[in-house]
Structures are given as structure tokens and as C-alpha cells.
Design an enzyme around this catalytic site. Sequence first.
Site, PDB file in Angstrom:
ATOM      1  N   CYS A   1      -9.927  -5.614  -0.479  1.00  0.00           N
ATOM      2  CA  CYS A   1     -10.107  -6.027  -1.878  1.00  0.00           C
ATOM      3  C   CYS A   1     -11.240  -7.028  -2.029  1.00  0.00           C
ATOM      4  O   CYS A   1     -11.807  -7.173  -3.115  1.00  0.00           O
ATOM      5  CB  CYS A   1      -8.808  -6.622  -2.406  1.00  0.00           C
ATOM      6  SG  CYS A   1      -7.420  -5.467  -2.418  1.00  0.00           S
TER       7      CYS A   1
ATOM      8  N   GLU B   1     -10.513  -8.720   7.363  1.00  0.00           N
ATOM      9  CA  GLU B   1     -10.806  -9.201   6.020  1.00  0.00           C
ATOM     10  C   GLU B   1     -10.519 -10.684   5.983  1.00  0.00           C
ATOM     11  O   GLU B   1      -9.525 -11.149   6.558  1.00  0.00           O
ATOM     12  CB  GLU B   1      -9.957  -8.485   4.968  1.00  0.00           C
ATOM     13  CG  GLU B   1     -10.245  -8.974   3.553  1.00  0.00           C
ATOM     14  CD  GLU B   1      -9.584  -8.133   2.460  1.00  0.00           C
ATOM     15  OE1 GLU B   1      -9.895  -8.356   1.276  1.00  0.00           O
ATOM     16  OE2 GLU B   1      -8.767  -7.256   2.801  1.00  0.00           O
TER      17      GLU B   1
ATOM     18  N   ASN C   1     -13.488   0.624  -1.622  1.00  0.00           N
ATOM     19  CA  ASN C   1     -12.200   0.257  -1.057  1.00  0.00           C
ATOM     20  C   ASN C   1     -11.107   0.583  -2.071  1.00  0.00           C
ATOM     21  O   ASN C   1     -11.107   0.044  -3.177  1.00  0.00           O
ATOM     22  CB  ASN C   1     -12.153  -1.229  -0.728  1.00  0.00           C
ATOM     23  CG  ASN C   1     -10.765  -1.689  -0.328  1.00  0.00           C
ATOM     24  OD1 ASN C   1     -10.309  -1.417   0.773  1.00  0.00           O
ATOM     25  ND2 ASN C   1     -10.068  -2.377  -1.231  1.00  0.00           N
ATOM     26  N   GLU C   2     -10.228   1.488  -1.701  1.00  0.00           N
ATOM     27  CA  GLU C   2      -9.090   1.863  -2.562  1.00  0.00           C
ATOM     28  C   GLU C   2      -9.561   2.280  -3.957  1.00  0.00           C
ATOM     29  O   GLU C   2      -8.877   2.035  -4.952  1.00  0.00           O
ATOM     30  CB  GLU C   2      -8.077   0.711  -2.653  1.00  0.00           C
ATOM     31  CG  GLU C   2      -7.446   0.373  -1.319  1.00  0.00           C
ATOM     32  CD  GLU C   2      -6.409  -0.738  -1.397  1.00  0.00           C
ATOM     33  OE1 GLU C   2      -6.233  -1.305  -2.498  1.00  0.00           O
ATOM     34  OE2 GLU C   2      -5.769  -1.037  -0.377  1.00  0.00           O
TER      35      GLU C   2
END
Length: 812
Positions: A242, A34, A366-367
Site C-alpha cells: 500500500c 514494506e 499494488n492490489e
Amino acid sequence: MYVQEHSMSTQHSISIHTDDRVKEQGDLFGVFFEDLNHAADGGLYAELVRNRSFEFDPIDNPDYTPLTGWTVLPTVGGTRATVADAHPLNANNQHYLVLGPAVSAADEPAGISNDGFNDGIPVQAGKRYRFSCWARIDDDSAASTAKLLVELRSHDLTAVRATESFAVAAGGWSKFEAEMTADHDDPTATLVIHSDDRATLDLDMVSLLPIDTFDDDHVLRRDLAKKIADLKPRFVRFPGGCLIHDGAFDPAARDSVYRWKFTVGPVEERPSKRSRWKYNQTFGLGFYEYFRLCEQIGAEPIPVISLGCNSHDHTEDPIENLQSWIDDALDVIEFANGPVYSTWGRVRADMGHPEPFDMKYIALGNEEEYQEFYDRYEIAHRQIHDRYPDIQIIGSAGACPCSDVYKPSFEQADRTGTPIMDVHFYHSPEWVVMNAYRYHSHPYHAKVFIGEYATLDDTWFNALAEAAFMTGLERTPAVAMACYAPLLNNVKYRNWDPVLIDFDGQSSYGTPDYYVQRMFSRNQGTSLLGTSDDIAHVVPSGYPVDGAASIAIGDAGMTIDDLTLTDLTQAGSADGGGVTLQHESHVVLAPDGTIALPLRTDGREHFRLEFDFVPAVPADPGSGGNEMRIRFAGTTDEDYAAVTINGWWGRALSLRTFEHGKESYYAVSHIKCLPNVSYHALMEVDHGTVSFALDGERIFRETLLPYEPDDLYYSAVRDADDTVTVKLVNVKDTPADVRLTFDHAVDATYSVEHMDGFSLDAKNDFEHPARVSPSERTEHAGDGVSPVYELDYPLPAHAVHVLKFRLIGEEN
């Protein structure tokens, strides 16, 4: 943290059944990339010029201006250098530099300079660097020709390291490029672009890339890419994180959510965007470059695509826009795998890769951990699976394996036929060790992808704990994949700690965690082997809860009424009796006043706490400090347990422990207690078992685990060439004598890669990049010649050893 045990060795036996292939290991260990910590721009992406397209903006970072990274020369003088947008290079690259004619200066050149991302641009004598830029003579200039002079100079501008010049003619934008060769080593050089004597120049996409890179595309910084390649990862998960769901959902917005289509095509046509990590993204390292990286290091690409949801702040693009997000997922598969006559296959081919990348996986979200995402996921899953049934779709199981969305997300996965679910955690090393066998009980068909995990520091103890945990991942069929996170950190721009690889402008080093990951990833094997042993799995004793207790607030206040703390040591909880230890009729906690209410548990290990509370309106609703903690079992300010109200940026109620300041979660429920609303809380602590109810509804009942590790953690795998690899991990300070027994003979000579003998708090750094790193040796069993069926192996305390044996004398 580290309990001293007796100094005598423990003794254990492990039998390895070399023909019992329990499972195929597949793509078990990989890496997660990331772009945080300037991992891409100023990191893996080899570009040496910061803000090359003059697109930096306060929306990226409040401290940015369009000239961030640049210095106008002379520093005291009248050179005109402004950023304009009247005649942009293209629609996606709106800004450019207008550089006025030279102004005389006695000691400095006239123009503009750039020091790169760290303390200067590192150059080496004899190395070549490709300079390029787009330029034109400005419309307001009367000149018909101009000279573009480019130099690499010393940081004090007194010495020229390399020089090149170009002739610019009147007309539209033109690209200029040449190779420059440095004549001296200089770790802090600066790039200087001189003003013309008469003409005003417009400049854009000012670039300097080293020719000596990891790849033929001259995109990847050699040392960083090599360290990634040396891990031999089976996959690369990218680009986030994120990063993929934070921002505006309008793709035209300067601060929009990451969309992969921004990142492909000619580099000068890729738009700059705000990064979630508070800096600018150039997308010079885009999806094509990620796929090429995977191809070059032999890893499977796992692109992560947003579905227009951000679970962290519970926002989503309107449902009528969902198809555009699903199209992003469908189109990236076509980009990776489609024929050259397809729309996105043609883009790939035009970028230089007509052959497909043969992508096997795609991850959605994502999450993500709320219903709006899961509703959208079913629609997206159906469309992707119908069009590309061979692609393995990876769903999202949230940001914590202890979350209340974990179970329903896996139930949805089994209902939809999703083969793999992604879950993340960042917990203490003690929690990781005690959860080494967590996934040995997994009642779902969908397998687990631990797409992000770490133990919150980069000491030898952290790496050792992760090694114990990884043996558990190897030994369960429930886990399909796992990768540490994050991967890279430019030490000048740290957003997140810890990482696997730290670097500055010219050097890099692996943390102890890096070397453990390398040992496991390079030796994951083809098949897990069946084993038997005499190692007793420790059943932990009760968690000690007799320390200090309190109710404490952060940035948001709380009013507490009718609080009663009751000792249940004798009475138990069934009859509701007990002895009252404390009663408070009315208490106000406020950030600018009393911030904590001590609770007089007085060493009790079984007590009940009951009270009414009203949260106050937080001064900053977006702050991460608005939580309220019911603390107990406190031995220091960094060691305690807590029930947290309005944690996770105000969106969850949780139970967690802190060990030396490193947190671990045991329960996370997505319950937000609203300001100016009254709630009734009931908490009971029975030694290590903690239950919590809100307004009469039980939210969780969990048992905390003290740090009581097993004597030994291990795994055994077999490769196609009949190599058997045994990994042994000892997290204790007691050595272990291990007898290894094989059902087929192995060569008496075997290799050992080992990490041991380090202080538990030891770290690597730039001065000592390999202070904590593996060593290798050759060992001989028996008489050193005859094949053996068993051997005794001494394993030191605090050790990770990888033993490699060659099967002989059998038809396999």
C-alpha cells in the site's frame, strides 16, 4: 478449530520419479519488504537517531512536532532549541535545529538529546559508531568559532559512554563526522549534543550509525539483514505494498505517493515524506540500498512502481500525467541496468555501483482492481516491453483471488502477454489448508505471483497450515512466485500483525512462520519431480450452517423493509415454496440504537432471506466500520459466515467466513450500495452453498468449505547436485506412516530438518526466541550402508519434515 481424530497412524505410499522433471522451480520463494511497523527507519536501516533531520511533521502523524524524538536539556531550564527553515541545508531538507548557547544546570548538560527509536540507543563496549552531522554558526550569532561536543551517555545522563568534539567555523554548512567507541554495554544510551558556551549553532542530519553492520555500506542492521539472508530468498519485492499508491499524486506534496526517485542520491538530499503507515520516511533505505541488499543476499530485485492509481479509494492522477509514472518505470530499469553514460545509470555509478544490477522483473501497481488502472496498464506495458523486451512485467490481479476482477485481470494479462500476475490474500489457516491445491486448476497463460499472504496469526498452527499450502505452490506449474507478508515489525510501532521477524532496539526473533518459510525457501530445489501416491484428496462434506443468524451494522445505519425468512428444507428453492419462519415489515438499525436484527433460522440448513434495504449516510465515510453483515452459521462471536454489504471500506459486497476471528473470503464483488438508495436483496443458503442477488442480478454463488484436511501434504524436488528433497507436512493430530519409494537408489544415510512436538498455539517471543523452531538429525535406512530404493518414515502429528537424499549409482 482443531478436530480431534483417532490416535492410530494413517499409512500412505509416495513414489518419487527422480528423472521426471515436471517443472523448473525458478524464483519460487522470496520475501516482501514494506516499510510498515518501522521496518526501515528504526528497523533494517541501521540509523540510530530518530528524526535526524528535524523534518517530522503533523502531516506524518498528528502527534509529531519538528522536535519529536529530541529532548531539550536541561529539562528544566532556558536552553533555546527551535526548528527553523530560513537557511536550509538544501531544497529537499528544509528544516534544521537552531541550538542556542549553553544555560547552566547543576545536574544536566545543556543542549539536546535523542533516545533513538525504542527505549534508548543500544551500544556495546568496544563497538564503533559513526557520528555525523551538518553544522554552521547561525547568522544571528556574533561568534566566529564554536565547539560542537557530542556524547553518548547513560539514559539518566550521569555516565559518559563515548565523546567527540568538533570545531565549527563561521560560514556555510559543513559536514562533521567521526567514529565513537563505547566503553560500556548500554541498551538504553542517549545521544547528547551540547550547546556551545557562546555561539548559536545550526544543526541538521544528525546521524549515528553502527560500524558493525551486515553490509560494507554500513546501512543494514546486522541481525535483521542476517535473518533475511538466512531465508535464502530467490527475490525481494519492494517497497510495497500500500505504500506505493497511497498519498497525493503531486510529487512536490509533503504527503505524496512514494516515488523511487526521492530515494536515491546523497542521503542528505533525499526528502522526508509521510508514510501511509502514519510515520515519517527518511528514505535512508532507498532503491539503491534495496538493490544492494538483493545483490548481497543473492536475490532478484522486484521493484513495484505505481501508475498513479489508488484502487483502495478509487483515485488516480489525471490521465495527462500518466507518462510521468511510466517514465518512473522505464527510468528504474535504466537505474538498475543502464550503462554508466545513461542518465540514471550515471546516478547509480555515482552512488558507488558502476556495474549494472541485472534486474529481471518489474511490478506495476499494488492490489489494483478497477478499470482505470487496467486501461493505464496496457499503455505502460506496451512502452516498457517495447523498450526492454527481456524484462518480465508483473501485473496486478487485485487484493483477493476470490474477487470479481481476478478473472478479467488474467484475461488482460494473456491478451497483453504479461507473464506473471500479482495477487494477495490474508486468510485463516483453515482456508489456506483447504486451498492448498487451488492453483492446480489455472486456465491462463500468465502465471501467479502470490505477492502477499499470511494466515492472520503467528502460532505453530498458522505456520503448519502455511507449510501445507506451500507444498501445493511447489507442485503446480501455475505459480511462479510467492512471499509471506509482512516481513519485519518493530514491536514498539506495530501497524500490522503477524510478521516473520519481530524486533526491538537490540534483539530480534523469527516467528514459527519464519522458520517454515526458511525450511521451504532454502530447500525449494531446482526441479519439481513427478510423483504418485495413494493419498485420497478429501472431498469436504457440507458446511454446517445451523448456527445463529442476524443482520448487523457497524458505524452506518440501515433501514429494512418487507423482510421474509423462509425454510426451504422440504420445499427446495425451485418452486419458490417453503415455510415462513420470520417476517418483519419495517426495522431501523442505527449505531446509536438497535444494531442487530436476529434472524430465526432455528437450525435450518436450507433457507431463503429476502428484504429491501436502504443504507444510511455513514457518520465517517472513510471508516472501515461502515459495513453491514448478514451473519449466519454462528457458533460464537468469532465463528460464523457472513454476506457483507459495503465492506472493504465501503466499496465491495462479499462472502466470507470467520474461524476463531480469522476471516477468509469466498467472493468479493466491487459493488457499492449508496446511501439513501433502496435495494432488494435475495440470499439463499443451501447447506454450504450460498447465493446472493441484488436487485434481481445474481452476484455470486459459492460453496463454503469446512476444515477437513488431507492426511498428508508433500512435495519432491531435485537439485543440480542430484540431491532429492522430500517435504512432508501433517496438519492432523494423527501420525502418518509414509513409505517412500524411489526409481533410482539413494544413499542409506539422509538428513532430516523437522518441526514437530509443539502446542498448536505456541509462539516465539524475546524470552524464548526459538521455542518453535526446527531441529536437525541424521537418519539411516535399511542396514545404514547399502543404497535403498524405499524406506518407511514415521511422520508425527502436526509436523513439517524436510528429508534430503543423495542419488547414487546413476548417470544423471
